[in-house]
Scaffold this active site. Structure first.
Site, PDB file in Angstrom:
ATOM      1  N   GLU A 149      46.368  46.167  40.006  1.00 56.29           N
ATOM      2  CA  GLU A 149      45.886  44.880  40.499  1.00 56.29           C
ATOM      3  C   GLU A 149      46.479  43.705  39.730  1.00 56.29           C
ATOM      4  O   GLU A 149      46.869  43.837  38.564  1.00 56.29           O
ATOM      5  CB  GLU A 149      44.354  44.827  40.410  1.00 56.29           C
ATOM      6  CG  GLU A 149      43.678  45.816  41.342  1.00 56.29           C
ATOM      7  CD  GLU A 149      42.163  45.886  41.180  1.00 56.29           C
ATOM      8  OE1 GLU A 149      41.479  45.995  42.211  1.00 56.29           O
ATOM      9  OE2 GLU A 149      41.667  45.832  40.039  1.00 56.29           O
ATOM     10  N   CYS A 161      37.954  39.875  33.226  1.00 60.83           N
ATOM     11  CA  CYS A 161      38.393  40.687  32.094  1.00 60.83           C
ATOM     12  C   CYS A 161      37.591  41.981  32.005  1.00 60.83           C
ATOM     13  O   CYS A 161      36.359  41.970  32.010  1.00 60.83           O
ATOM     14  CB  CYS A 161      38.224  39.871  30.810  1.00 60.83           C
ATOM     15  SG  CYS A 161      38.691  40.741  29.316  1.00 60.83           S
TER      16      CYS A 161
END
Length: 374
Positions: free
Chosen positions: A108, A367
């Site tokens: 991704e 994150c």
């Protein structure tokens, strides 16, 4: 606490992706063009198209004869990546893309638009072998390293998206613009795929027609603390920003949160970071995911500030990251009062410290959330 996974530094052996124009430096581009029996100036033409005009389809390279387009399409521009899913949030200002490579591997990237910059977060590996227990990518294991071209195609795609983007229902900040920042903070440990990442960085920062022309100061390479590779990166003199994912100031906790600490301790990682700062003159970023009742204690804030000030002086900035939720995790982010107190204590030790803006949490694009599912 999840059952610990083994550290994996060497990616499993798999068939290499097909050679792509973006895998080649200037010398290799010239050689490839010569192999095809084409005149030398075609190498610069192709580089201008790819890096300057962001064109990866030779059929759109109208300054080339049709026969040459067919020739280079087959030899130098294979289809590497397919976007199989794209998800947006923040009124189109955050966009996650799930890519599938020719061998079925998935990974991704995330494009984030801000008022003053446009940043793409890119992957350097499919999966990750660093086994951090609070990170969805680390818990998924390592599939393979990405090629230089697979890394650069994420950058080119983001630049095209920004250049061409417009439409109804899209916030003004998400319309148009130029790619300004690259962060190697997607899937994988960049310094475990060292040679390909360095080659990609060189192409990112080189001016067209040899690269995308992004300022080295706007490129961030993240690492969990592979100390020898940090020193090697410093000696490359690329002057990109180094981001060290520390997450704990003491070895006892960091051995668990960041298993690579069992190989290179906090002091070794900080010594390497200091070497990087000394060689490049660049301030080092410290990433610290704040986890409720795990690493958010006041004494750990004090220790973090003390160790960083001692090791790096003014050449350091701490990014406190509220922990992002991942499937099956028993951990969550620290309460806001604890977060504020943590930041205050770090600053009290003379260390610059802020809470990082979290983007994409709703679409598992923040994150520690990238898992390439679907």
């Amino acid at each position: 606490m999840p059952n610990p996974l083994p550290l994996v530094f060497d990616a499993p052996r798999r068939a290499k992706p097909p050679r792509h124009f973006a895998d080649l430096d200037a010398t290799a581009r010239a050689a490839a063009v010569a192999e095809l029996g084409l005149p030398a100036f075609r190498a610069k033409q192709l580089a201008t198209q790819y890096y300057g005009r962001l064109t990866a389809d030779p059929q759109q390279m109208t300054d080339l004869p049709a026969a040459v387009r067919e020739q280079v399409a087959e030899a130098l521009f294979p289809d590497l990546l397919t976007a199989v899913r794209e998800i947006e949030t923040d009124a189109g200002e955050t966009r996650k893309v799930l890519w599938r490579a020719v061998d079925g591997t998935t990974f991704e990237s995330v494009l984030m638009r801000y008022s003053d910059r446009n940043t793409v977060c890119i992957s350097s590996q499919a999966g990750c072998g660093m086994a951090c227990p609070f990170c969805a990518t680390g818990q998924g294991g390592l599939q393979r390293n990405l090629s230089t071209a697979e890394i650069l195609e994420q950058v080119r795609a983001a630049a095209v998206e920004l250049r061409d983007r417009d439409g109804e229902g899209i916030a003004p900040a998400a319309r148009g613009g130029r790619l300004s920042n690259i962060v190697f903070m997607g899937m994988g440990e960049p310094l475990a795929n060292y040679n390909r990442v360095i080659a990609a960085v060189r192409r990112i920062v080189a001016p067209p027609p040899d690269g995308f022309g992004i300022s080295a100061r706007s490129v961030t390479v993240s690492t969990v603390g592979l100390a020898p590779a940090i020193r090697k990166l410093a000696d490359e003199r690329l002057n990109v920003t180094l981001a060290l994912s520390l997450h704990a100031p003491d070895d006892e906790l960091r051995d668990t949160l960041v298993p690579v600490n069992n190989r290179w301790k906090v002091s070794e990682a900080l010594d390497a970071a200091r070497y990087y700062a000394d060689v490049t003159g660049r301030r080092v970023s410290i990433e610290y995911a704040l986890i409720r009742d795990v690493n958010d204690q006041p004494w750990r804030a004090d220790l973090l500030g003390k160790r960083l000030h001692g090791a790096l002086g003014p050449l350091v900035h701490v990014n406190v990251i509220p922990l992002n939720p991942t499937p099956g995790s028993e951990w969550d982010a620290s309460p806001k009062p604890a977060e504020r107190e943590f930041v205050r204590r770090v600053r009290e030790r003379g260390v610059s410290c802020t809470v990082r803006d979290t983007r994409g949490r709703e679409i598992a694009a923040a994150c520690g959330q990238l898992a390439a599912e679907g």
